[in-house]
Design a protein around this motif. Structure first.
Motif, PDB file in Angstrom:
ATOM      1  N   GLU A 270      40.118 -25.717  10.886  1.00 54.98           N
ATOM      2  CA  GLU A 270      39.484 -24.476  10.457  1.00 54.98           C
ATOM      3  C   GLU A 270      39.541 -23.450  11.580  1.00 54.98           C
ATOM      4  O   GLU A 270      39.409 -23.807  12.751  1.00 54.98           O
ATOM      5  N   SER A 271      39.785 -22.182  11.236  1.00 61.03           N
ATOM      6  CA  SER A 271      39.869 -21.093  12.201  1.00 61.03           C
ATOM      7  C   SER A 271      41.006 -21.370  13.184  1.00 61.03           C
ATOM      8  O   SER A 271      42.148 -21.515  12.766  1.00 61.03           O
ATOM      9  N   ALA A 272      40.727 -21.483  14.488  1.00 59.72           N
ATOM     10  CA  ALA A 272      41.795 -21.817  15.435  1.00 59.72           C
ATOM     11  C   ALA A 272      42.439 -23.149  15.067  1.00 59.72           C
ATOM     12  O   ALA A 272      43.643 -23.348  15.281  1.00 59.72           O
ATOM     13  N   GLY A 273      41.656 -24.059  14.496  1.00 56.35           N
ATOM     14  CA  GLY A 273      42.222 -25.325  14.037  1.00 56.35           C
ATOM     15  C   GLY A 273      43.213 -25.120  12.913  1.00 56.35           C
ATOM     16  O   GLY A 273      44.242 -25.809  12.838  1.00 56.35           O
ATOM     17  N   GLY A 274      42.943 -24.149  12.012  1.00 54.49           N
ATOM     18  CA  GLY A 274      43.899 -23.844  10.957  1.00 54.49           C
ATOM     19  C   GLY A 274      45.170 -23.236  11.513  1.00 54.49           C
ATOM     20  O   GLY A 274      46.281 -23.553  11.074  1.00 54.49           O
ATOM     21  N   ALA A 275      45.022 -22.342  12.503  1.00 57.72           N
ATOM     22  CA  ALA A 275      46.208 -21.768  13.154  1.00 57.72           C
ATOM     23  C   ALA A 275      47.009 -22.861  13.847  1.00 57.72           C
ATOM     24  O   ALA A 275      48.249 -22.867  13.803  1.00 57.72           O
ATOM     25  N   ALA A 276      46.309 -23.800  14.487  1.00 58.82           N
ATOM     26  CA  ALA A 276      46.988 -24.897  15.172  1.00 58.82           C
ATOM     27  C   ALA A 276      47.769 -25.758  14.181  1.00 58.82           C
ATOM     28  O   ALA A 276      48.871 -26.234  14.493  1.00 58.82           O
ATOM     29  N   VAL A 277      47.212 -25.960  12.993  1.00 56.42           N
ATOM     30  CA  VAL A 277      47.931 -26.723  11.966  1.00 56.42           C
ATOM     31  C   VAL A 277      49.272 -26.060  11.667  1.00 56.42           C
ATOM     32  O   VAL A 277      50.304 -26.723  11.575  1.00 56.42           O
ATOM     33  N   GLN A 278      49.258 -24.731  11.537  1.00 47.90           N
ATOM     34  CA  GLN A 278      50.519 -24.056  11.251  1.00 47.90           C
ATOM     35  C   GLN A 278      51.472 -24.102  12.447  1.00 47.90           C
ATOM     36  O   GLN A 278      52.686 -24.279  12.273  1.00 47.90           O
ATOM     37  N   TYR A 279      50.949 -23.978  13.651  1.00 47.46           N
ATOM     38  CA  TYR A 279      51.810 -24.128  14.821  1.00 47.46           C
ATOM     39  C   TYR A 279      52.462 -25.513  14.848  1.00 47.46           C
ATOM     40  O   TYR A 279      53.632 -25.653  15.211  1.00 47.46           O
ATOM     41  N   LEU A 280      51.715 -26.536  14.462  1.00 48.29           N
ATOM     42  CA  LEU A 280      52.284 -27.883  14.408  1.00 48.29           C
ATOM     43  C   LEU A 280      53.381 -27.961  13.360  1.00 48.29           C
ATOM     44  O   LEU A 280      54.399 -28.649  13.555  1.00 48.29           O
ATOM     45  N   MET A 281      53.198 -27.253  12.252  1.00 40.07           N
ATOM     46  CA  MET A 281      54.252 -27.219  11.233  1.00 40.07           C
ATOM     47  C   MET A 281      55.520 -26.563  11.762  1.00 40.07           C
ATOM     48  O   MET A 281      56.636 -26.956  11.385  1.00 40.07           O
TER      49      MET A 281
END
Length: 549
Positions: free
Chosen positions: A214-225
């Motif tokens: 969530e939030s920065a965690g959601g952005a991190a998920v996309q960076y991992l993708m």
């Protein structure tokens, strides 16, 4: 191997007519992995079932001394039994609200929560949680992320810490210094590799891992993708209120130089700067240096020590939009969305004198030169569209919801649907019940769901009220956890409809932007915030046209 102590628990039925007696078991259990033995403990989930908790498991060497700022290093085996029955602190950071610091540098740990630890049982889907906090704060502690709501759904939950701020995102240009940047994102990859190697020992399926945040965690998920380094480490992705396309999700490339100047060091002598920064006490590094760099919550300004793009040896070598449009990324089923009033938090954090600043209107990743006539023109258009003369708080909520959160997440979905052959599910969360904790903390009485408040329906926190059977809070928690875990299990959040979840969640298509309205009832709808998203699309089209002139 388990060691248990039985005891009796008396519980009164809701009607008060009688009691029943149930035997609970408080157990310690030992799991053996290739790194060593780990002792966990049993606990009770929200519905009275038992799960096992393993907290504070290291997944990399402590990033201290000459490992400060550097990429995470493989962990060495330990002797004896690691005690994972107690919670450990998060990574060192400034407090999100208030002054001072919390956490510690030796923080690269993860927590595993599982219904059982028998390897011979059917392997369970793994949910890998990445906390938010703007890449500068937050942790995996149960103050916010208790597993009690998710455990009844028969999944394995992993929550992690990763380095924050300067400790996780400082970068030097000299490759011989071995500080290429984005160490915090690389921590996540190291933790995912740990999951691939060990999660089967905790009953989890390494071939069915869902990353969510969530939030920065959601952005991190996309960076991992988007990063080649995470290939094969996960199989589904959930982005909540955050994406790599949000303006706050990419950092200022000059942060290290600015920090050196604040500390009275010569930025051009990178080796000397690194030696000094590694020798300083972490408290002094932040007090005398990092905290003196302005970290604005304005969408129009780059933030210090956040993920860096477009550089050699970086986690993501391309602009996220270019990476998505290229189609060269990990294509997995996606679930993504935002809360209805994300901007409540930004309005609270922004000083009144800055609310109508031009930098409060234009996201920095639109790449309009600040102070230019075009910048002023675009800022005026946005202000006119969103704000009336009376400057109501609710108008700012809408502005900051869109330009700080929704626009980036929405654009991510629109770009991914063009190149991802896997289903993409979108939602808008507007539940407003006793579980909405942040509005109470910020003393906001306006209706709607603030940023962060969707996590209160997935995780039990320190301030979570008791769930009364049949209440809107209890029903909503069961719905959210069921949809999220069914997505993790099947790649579809509503494989079956029933009285709890009577609505079939349809994925978006190239022709139709379907989305689920998560309210007191579940409703499918189309064309999320159509008018405002079309407004922003026209702003971007005008910018592209004028930049070509």
């Amino acid at each position: 191997m388990s060691f248990c102590l039985g005891f009796l628990n008396l519980k009164r039925f809701k009607d008060g007519a009688y009691f029943y007696r149930r035997v609970n078991r408080m157990c310690s259990t030992i799991v053996t992995i290739s790194d060593g033995q780990i002792k966990g403990k049993s606990a009770s989930d929200e519905r009275g079932g038992t799960y096992f908790s393993f907290q504070g498991i290291p997944y990399a060497k402590p990033p201290v001394g000459n490992l400060r700022f550097r990429d995470p290093q493989p962990l060495e085996k330990w002797t004896g039994v690691l005690d994972a029955t107690k919670q450990r602190k998060g990574c060192f950071s400034r407090k999100f609200l208030g002054s001072g610091f919390i956490g510690r540098e030796d923080c690269l740990i993860l927590n595993v929560y599982t219904p059982n630890t028998k390897e011979d049982s059917s392997p369970k889907p793994v949910l890998f949680w990445i906390h938010g906090g703007g890449f500068t704060s937050g942790s995996s502690t149960t103050d916010l992320y208790g597993p009690e709501y998710l455990m009844p759904e028969n999944v394995v939950l992993v929550t992690i810490n990763y380095r924050l701020g300067a400790l996780g995102f400082l970068k030097f240009d000299d490759p011989s210094l071995e500080v290429p940047g984005n160490a915090g994102l690389k921590d996540m990859v190291m933790a995912l590799k740990w999951v691939q190697k060990h999660i089967k020992n905790f009953g989890g399926d390494p071939n069915n891992v869902t990353i969510f945040g969530e939030s920065a965690g959601g952005a991190a998920v996309q960076y991992l993708m988007l990063s080649p380094s995470s290939k094969g480490l996960f199989h589904k992705a959930i982005l909540q209120s955050g994406s790599a396309l949000n303006p706050w999700a990419s950092g200022d490339p000059d942060s290290t130089k600015k920090l050196a100047k604040v500390l009275g060091l010569n930025p051009s002598n990178e080796r000397e700067v690194l030696d000094k920064l590694q020798s300083m006490k972490v408290e002094d590094l932040f007090t005398n240096g990092v905290t003196k760099l302005k970290d604005s919550y304005s969408p129009g300004q780059l933030r210090p020590f956040c993920p860096l793009l477009d550089c050699k040896s970086c986690f993501v070598s391309k602009d996220p939009v270019d990476a998505i449009q290229s189609g060269n990324y990990h294509k997995v089923p996606m679930l993504m969305g935002c809360t209805s009033d994300e901007g409540m938090l930004i309005h609270f954090l922004t000083p009144k004198k800055h609310l109508t600043s031009e930098t409060s209107f234009i996201p920095q990743n639109m790449k309009v030169q600040r102070g230019s006539p075009l910048y002023k023109e675009v800022a005026h258009k946005i202000k006119k569209y969103y704000l009336g003369d009376d400057l109501k708080a609710t108008d700012f909520y809408r502005l900051f919801t869109d330009n700080y959160f929704l626009l980036g997440v929405y654009r991510s979905a629109k770009h991914h649907i063009e190149t991802n052959d896997q289903p993409i599910y979108f939602y808008r969360f507007s539940l407003d019940t006793e579980l909405n904790f942040l509005k109470r903390l910020l003393d906001i009485s306006d209706p709607g769901a603030c940023h962060v408040e969707d996590i209160a329906y997935l995780f039990k926190g320190a301030t979570s009220p008791d769930l009364k059977p049949g209440s809107i809070e209890e029903t909503s928690v069961r719905r959210m956890t069921k949809m999220w875990t069914d997505f993790a299990r099947f790649g579809n959040p509503t494989p079956n409809t029933n009285t709890l979840i009577p609505t079939k969640w349809l994925p978006i298509t190239k022709e139709k932007f379907n989305y689920l309205r998560i309210e007191k009832d579940l409703k499918m709808d189309v064309d999320l915030e159509r008018e405002s998203m079309e407004f922003w699309s026209k702003v971007e089209d005008d910018l592209k046209f004028k930049n070509k002139l």
